[in-house]
Scaffold this motif. Sequence first.
Motif, PDB file in Angstrom:
ATOM      1  N   HIS A   1     -17.879  -4.425   9.245  1.00  0.00           N
ATOM      2  CA  HIS A   1     -18.257  -5.524  10.128  1.00  0.00           C
ATOM      3  C   HIS A   1     -17.163  -6.596  10.119  1.00  0.00           C
ATOM      4  N   THR A   2     -15.931  -6.189  10.438  1.00  0.00           N
ATOM      5  CA  THR A   2     -14.877  -7.210  10.509  1.00  0.00           C
ATOM      6  C   THR A   2     -15.061  -7.999  11.804  1.00  0.00           C
ATOM      7  N   GLN A   3     -14.717  -9.264  11.745  1.00  0.00           N
ATOM      8  CA  GLN A   3     -15.029 -10.136  12.882  1.00  0.00           C
ATOM      9  C   GLN A   3     -13.815 -10.845  13.456  1.00  0.00           C
ATOM     10  N   GLY A   4     -12.636 -10.374  13.066  1.00  0.00           N
ATOM     11  CA  GLY A   4     -11.435 -10.934  13.663  1.00  0.00           C
ATOM     12  C   GLY A   4     -10.847 -12.075  12.846  1.00  0.00           C
TER      13      GLY A   4
ATOM     14  N   LYS B   1      -0.852   2.875  11.887  1.00  0.00           N
ATOM     15  CA  LYS B   1      -0.998   2.900  10.427  1.00  0.00           C
ATOM     16  C   LYS B   1      -0.987   1.453   9.931  1.00  0.00           C
ATOM     17  N   ASP B   2      -1.487   1.271   8.733  1.00  0.00           N
ATOM     18  CA  ASP B   2      -1.679  -0.091   8.224  1.00  0.00           C
ATOM     19  C   ASP B   2      -0.352  -0.864   8.169  1.00  0.00           C
ATOM     20  N   LYS B   3      -0.256  -1.917   8.977  1.00  0.00           N
ATOM     21  CA  LYS B   3       0.984  -2.700   9.042  1.00  0.00           C
ATOM     22  C   LYS B   3       1.309  -3.371   7.708  1.00  0.00           C
ATOM     23  N   ALA B   4       0.276  -3.770   6.990  1.00  0.00           N
ATOM     24  CA  ALA B   4       0.491  -4.516   5.744  1.00  0.00           C
ATOM     25  C   ALA B   4       1.296  -3.701   4.733  1.00  0.00           C
ATOM     26  N   LEU B   5       1.203  -2.381   4.831  1.00  0.00           N
ATOM     27  CA  LEU B   5       1.857  -1.520   3.835  1.00  0.00           C
ATOM     28  C   LEU B   5       3.208  -0.990   4.296  1.00  0.00           C
ATOM     29  N   ILE B   6       3.594  -1.277   5.515  1.00  0.00           N
ATOM     30  CA  ILE B   6       4.867  -0.746   6.019  1.00  0.00           C
ATOM     31  C   ILE B   6       6.034  -1.416   5.303  1.00  0.00           C
ATOM     32  N   PRO B   7       6.948  -0.611   4.712  1.00  0.00           N
ATOM     33  CA  PRO B   7       8.077  -1.236   4.027  1.00  0.00           C
ATOM     34  C   PRO B   7       9.141  -1.733   5.003  1.00  0.00           C
ATOM     35  N   ILE B   8       9.572  -2.948   4.789  1.00  0.00           N
ATOM     36  CA  ILE B   8      10.704  -3.500   5.556  1.00  0.00           C
ATOM     37  C   ILE B   8      11.759  -3.826   4.498  1.00  0.00           C
ATOM     38  N   GLY B   9      12.921  -3.204   4.613  1.00  0.00           N
ATOM     39  CA  GLY B   9      13.931  -3.370   3.557  1.00  0.00           C
ATOM     40  C   GLY B   9      13.367  -2.977   2.194  1.00  0.00           C
TER      41      GLY B   9
ATOM     42  N   CYS C   1       5.771 -21.712  -1.137  1.00  0.00           N
ATOM     43  CA  CYS C   1       5.222 -23.005  -0.682  1.00  0.00           C
ATOM     44  C   CYS C   1       4.064 -23.472  -1.547  1.00  0.00           C
ATOM     45  N   THR C   2       3.340 -22.536  -2.176  1.00  0.00           N
ATOM     46  CA  THR C   2       2.157 -22.897  -2.962  1.00  0.00           C
ATOM     47  C   THR C   2       1.824 -21.785  -3.960  1.00  0.00           C
ATOM     48  N   ASN C   3       1.169 -22.158  -5.059  1.00  0.00           N
ATOM     49  CA  ASN C   3       0.753 -21.150  -6.043  1.00  0.00           C
ATOM     50  C   ASN C   3      -0.629 -20.603  -5.760  1.00  0.00           C
ATOM     51  N   LYS C   4      -1.348 -21.243  -4.824  1.00  0.00           N
ATOM     52  CA  LYS C   4      -2.737 -20.833  -4.590  1.00  0.00           C
ATOM     53  C   LYS C   4      -2.805 -20.066  -3.276  1.00  0.00           C
ATOM     54  N   ILE C   5      -2.887 -18.764  -3.387  1.00  0.00           N
ATOM     55  CA  ILE C   5      -2.866 -17.946  -2.166  1.00  0.00           C
ATOM     56  C   ILE C   5      -4.040 -16.975  -2.154  1.00  0.00           C
ATOM     57  N   TYR C   6      -4.707 -16.921  -1.011  1.00  0.00           N
ATOM     58  CA  TYR C   6      -5.834 -16.018  -0.810  1.00  0.00           C
ATOM     59  C   TYR C   6      -5.444 -14.974   0.234  1.00  0.00           C
ATOM     60  N   VAL C   7      -5.781 -13.727  -0.058  1.00  0.00           N
ATOM     61  CA  VAL C   7      -5.598 -12.669   0.944  1.00  0.00           C
ATOM     62  C   VAL C   7      -6.995 -12.246   1.390  1.00  0.00           C
ATOM     63  N   VAL C   8      -7.287 -12.459   2.673  1.00  0.00           N
ATOM     64  CA  VAL C   8      -8.600 -12.116   3.221  1.00  0.00           C
ATOM     65  C   VAL C   8      -8.497 -10.723   3.833  1.00  0.00           C
ATOM     66  N   THR C   9      -9.288  -9.799   3.304  1.00  0.00           N
ATOM     67  CA  THR C   9      -9.170  -8.406   3.741  1.00  0.00           C
ATOM     68  C   THR C   9     -10.421  -7.594   3.415  1.00  0.00           C
ATOM     69  N   PRO C  10     -10.735  -6.603   4.239  1.00  0.00           N
ATOM     70  CA  PRO C  10     -11.817  -5.688   3.870  1.00  0.00           C
ATOM     71  C   PRO C  10     -11.338  -4.575   2.928  1.00  0.00           C
ATOM     72  N   TRP C  11     -10.009  -4.497   2.685  1.00  0.00           N
ATOM     73  CA  TRP C  11      -9.467  -3.355   1.925  1.00  0.00           C
ATOM     74  C   TRP C  11      -8.770  -3.803   0.657  1.00  0.00           C
ATOM     75  N   VAL C  12      -9.503  -4.458  -0.217  1.00  0.00           N
ATOM     76  CA  VAL C  12      -8.911  -4.980  -1.450  1.00  0.00           C
ATOM     77  C   VAL C  12      -8.250  -3.854  -2.246  1.00  0.00           C
ATOM     78  N   GLU C  13      -8.949  -2.736  -2.377  1.00  0.00           N
ATOM     79  CA  GLU C  13      -8.418  -1.657  -3.255  1.00  0.00           C
ATOM     80  C   GLU C  13      -7.095  -1.098  -2.709  1.00  0.00           C
TER      81      GLU C  13
ATOM     82  N   ALA D   1      -5.222 -10.031   6.298  1.00  0.00           N
ATOM     83  CA  ALA D   1      -4.799  -8.623   6.258  1.00  0.00           C
ATOM     84  C   ALA D   1      -6.011  -7.737   6.527  1.00  0.00           C
ATOM     85  N   GLY D   2      -6.656  -8.015   7.639  1.00  0.00           N
ATOM     86  CA  GLY D   2      -7.883  -7.268   7.932  1.00  0.00           C
ATOM     87  C   GLY D   2      -7.887  -6.647   9.309  1.00  0.00           C
ATOM     88  N   GLY D   3      -6.686  -6.634   9.937  1.00  0.00           N
ATOM     89  CA  GLY D   3      -6.624  -6.078  11.286  1.00  0.00           C
ATOM     90  C   GLY D   3      -6.725  -4.554  11.260  1.00  0.00           C
TER      91      GLY D   3
END
Length: 198
Positions: free
Chosen positions: A73-76, A19-27, A42-54, A10-12
């Motif tokens: 300095h995001t790198q894709g 506008k930030d796609k991650a926050l767009i409401p769908i339904g 599928c799993t209990n262990k999930i990481y979200v990689v992002t420059p915008w934690v807050e 979630a760092g695009g």
Amino acid sequence: MTELSGIILAGGKSSRMGKDKALIPIGGVPLLEKVYHVAKSCTNKIYVVTPWVERYEDLYLPGCEFIPEDPNHTQGPLVGLARGMEKIVTEWVLLLACDLPNLQIPVFHDWVRELDNIQPQNIAWLAKNDYGWEPLCGFYRTSCLPLLLDFINQGGRSFQGWLKLYPVATLPLSTPHILFNCNTPDDLRMVTKEDELE
Ligand SMILES: Nc1nc2c(ncn2[C@@H]2O[C@H](COP(=O)(O)OP(=O)(O)OP(=O)(O)O)[C@@H](O)[C@H]2O)c(=O)[nH]1
Ligand SMILES: [Mg+2]
């Protein structure tokens, strides 16, 4: 069952959407929450990689661990995968972009059940399209991290370029629309229209 962790990218810049796609409401549910819910099935262990934690801290992402990146300095996405994989101890990683509105949980469960049958030489299990692999919704073997870091350290940033170097198994996909990623306002209009028809 095969051990699996999830990484959600979630760092695009969402420059095409404006506008930030991650926050767009769908339904009514922000897209990142929707994708997280699928990973969580599928799993209990999930990481979200992002420059915008807050920005995402108040979303409903139970048990989520954020991996922060430097916003200046995001790198894709390929580097995002490496940052996530560095934390992971399970054999497999399910990688998901945060802009996938059509994912279907039962399809993922079918795939997860098959993971043990993937031949060991394959670094990943991904769907194919006319142009190459679909790198942002599929499975990677955590043991491929040294190969990934080698590629990145030599300046590589392209998934397709990296995946060409090693064997990859083909993920069967009978419903390609589940990989539809929502990049533009037109994409979004299409998704919300489908939502209303349901
Ligand atoms: N963590 C992380 N994720 C990224 C980065 N760049 C792209 N992504 C994610 O990779 C996925 C695919 O991104 P794209 O849809 O191709 O592009 P985008 O940057 O989100 O949007 P555009 O600016 O319109 O290209 C999305 O989930 C993005 O959030 C990055 O530098 N870091
Ligand atoms: Mg996209």
